[in-house]
Scaffold this motif. Structure first.
Motif, PDB file in Angstrom:
ATOM      1  N   TYR A  90       0.835  -1.204   0.000  1.00 42.40           N
ATOM      2  CA  TYR A  90       0.000   0.000   0.000  1.00 42.40           C
ATOM      3  C   TYR A  90       0.875   1.262   0.000  1.00 42.40           C
ATOM      4  O   TYR A  90       0.640   2.190  -0.785  1.00 42.40           O
ATOM      5  CB  TYR A  90      -0.912  -0.017   1.222  1.00 42.40           C
ATOM      6  CG  TYR A  90      -1.740   1.238   1.412  1.00 42.40           C
ATOM      7  CD1 TYR A  90      -3.003   1.361   0.832  1.00 42.40           C
ATOM      8  CD2 TYR A  90      -1.269   2.299   2.185  1.00 42.40           C
ATOM      9  CE1 TYR A  90      -3.764   2.508   1.011  1.00 42.40           C
ATOM     10  CE2 TYR A  90      -2.020   3.450   2.369  1.00 42.40           C
ATOM     11  CZ  TYR A  90      -3.271   3.544   1.781  1.00 42.40           C
ATOM     12  OH  TYR A  90      -4.012   4.682   1.954  1.00 42.40           O
ATOM     13  N   MET A  94       0.864   4.054  -2.941  1.00 43.51           N
ATOM     14  CA  MET A  94       0.269   5.347  -2.580  1.00 43.51           C
ATOM     15  C   MET A  94       1.308   6.442  -2.334  1.00 43.51           C
ATOM     16  O   MET A  94       0.960   7.551  -1.956  1.00 43.51           O
ATOM     17  CB  MET A  94      -0.627   5.184  -1.363  1.00 43.51           C
ATOM     18  CG  MET A  94      -1.870   4.337  -1.644  1.00 43.51           C
ATOM     19  SD  MET A  94      -2.829   4.908  -3.084  1.00 43.51           S
ATOM     20  CE  MET A  94      -3.399   6.504  -2.487  1.00 43.51           C
ATOM     21  N   THR A 144      -9.112   6.903   0.354  1.00 46.71           N
ATOM     22  CA  THR A 144      -8.577   5.716   0.999  1.00 46.71           C
ATOM     23  C   THR A 144      -9.439   5.342   2.197  1.00 46.71           C
ATOM     24  O   THR A 144      -9.972   6.209   2.889  1.00 46.71           O
ATOM     25  CB  THR A 144      -7.127   5.940   1.461  1.00 46.71           C
ATOM     26  OG1 THR A 144      -7.090   7.023   2.414  1.00 46.71           O
ATOM     27  CG2 THR A 144      -6.231   6.282   0.276  1.00 46.71           C
ATOM     28  N   ARG A 151      -7.212  -2.831   3.059  1.00 43.64           N
ATOM     29  CA  ARG A 151      -7.022  -1.422   2.756  1.00 43.64           C
ATOM     30  C   ARG A 151      -7.495  -1.149   1.331  1.00 43.64           C
ATOM     31  O   ARG A 151      -7.253  -1.952   0.416  1.00 43.64           O
ATOM     32  CB  ARG A 151      -5.552  -1.021   2.907  1.00 43.64           C
ATOM     33  CG  ARG A 151      -5.011  -1.259   4.317  1.00 43.64           C
ATOM     34  CD  ARG A 151      -3.675  -0.599   4.547  1.00 43.64           C
ATOM     35  NE  ARG A 151      -3.830   0.857   4.719  1.00 43.64           N
ATOM     36  CZ  ARG A 151      -2.861   1.647   5.181  1.00 43.64           C
ATOM     37  NH1 ARG A 151      -1.681   1.133   5.507  1.00 43.64           N
ATOM     38  NH2 ARG A 151      -3.060   2.939   5.324  1.00 43.64           N
ATOM     39  N   ALA A 153      -8.024   1.884  -1.879  1.00 43.10           N
ATOM     40  CA  ALA A 153      -7.744   3.195  -2.464  1.00 43.10           C
ATOM     41  C   ALA A 153      -8.478   3.225  -3.801  1.00 43.10           C
ATOM     42  O   ALA A 153      -8.162   2.445  -4.698  1.00 43.10           O
ATOM     43  CB  ALA A 153      -6.250   3.406  -2.663  1.00 43.10           C
TER      44      ALA A 153
END
Length: 239
Positions: A90, A94, A144, A151, A153
């Motif tokens: 992640y 990101m 997000t 997780r 996004a």
């Protein structure tokens, strides 16, 4: 399952959106993308091997604007397992301002504005192969979230006076898309599954049929670059 909702975007002549409006657009786009990505039926398999699974279905605009003469587009979904933790993968993806340093499909990537703690307005330019394929650029609004131990996004394109279209690049348009980072229980090491849903109108003169042949190749190149970057980061962390 999150219920799908509509999202309405303004035309480029009316792009002064408040932060509250942008936050709502990001939230709605992520929910729509999650609903589409987690559908079980209606997918056609393109690639299925030990490294990656790629499938597609007809794209869905969720009532967003559609490019004139943009043709039909596909929603592409890729799934791959990565030997790293959810947080590591992640954080690599990101890190928007640095993703072009390892992702060869991009020449530029940057954060234009942080709307709030979970909403980002970004800008990216694809590498292209001029004069055969012109560079594409697009603005993308990310949201997000954490849902349990997963997780997310996701988001969509928006029009913004921070990066209006120019003659240098062909402006592409991203419909609701999503990246999902899910942990996999293993005894030996950290492992996660990375899922990416992307649906895009690329604009320009390239036939959609050609894009549909090229896109799976581009996806595989991205997955390969991502796994190479993960190995590089792990090696650096272990020093």
């Amino acid at each position: 399952m999150v219920k799908s909702t509509n999202i309405l975007l303004t035309t480029f002549q009316n792009i002064k959106m408040s932060k509250t409006e942008l936050v709502e657009i990001g939230k709605t786009a992520l929910n729509n993308a999650y609903e589409l990505c987690t559908r079980e039926d209606g997918w056609t398999v393109d690639t299925n091997n030990s490294d990656v699974t790629i499938d597609w279905r007809p794209g869905e605009a969720f009532n967003m604007k559609i490019m004139e003469n943009g043709g039909e587009w596909r929603a592409w979904r890729v799934k791959t397992k990565i030997e790293a933790s959810v947080d590591m993968v992640y954080n690599i993806i990101m890190d928007i301002d640095n993703i072009a340093s390892w992702n060869s499909s991009l020449t530029q990537s940057k954060i234009l504005e942080r709307i709030d703690d979970v909403t980002l307005l970004t800008y990216q330019v694809t590498s292209g192969q001029r004069p055969i394929v012109n560079h594409r650029d697009f603005t993308y609004l990310y949201r997000t979230e954490n849902r349990g131990n997963i997780r997310l996004a996701g988001g969509c394109s928006v029009e913004t006076d921070l990066k209006p279209p120019t003659k240098e690049n062909v402006r592409a348009w991203q419909f609701p898309g999503l990246m999902m980072f899910s942990p996999i229980d293993t005894e030996d090491s950290d492992m996660c599954e990375f899922t990416w849903l992307q649906q895009c109108q690329y604009g320009g003169m390239m036939p959609v049929s050609m894009l549909n042949r090229v896109f799976p190749v581009a996806i595989k190149m991205f997955v390969s670059s991502l796994k190479a970057q993960v190995k590089k980061v792990k090696k650096k962390d272990n020093k």
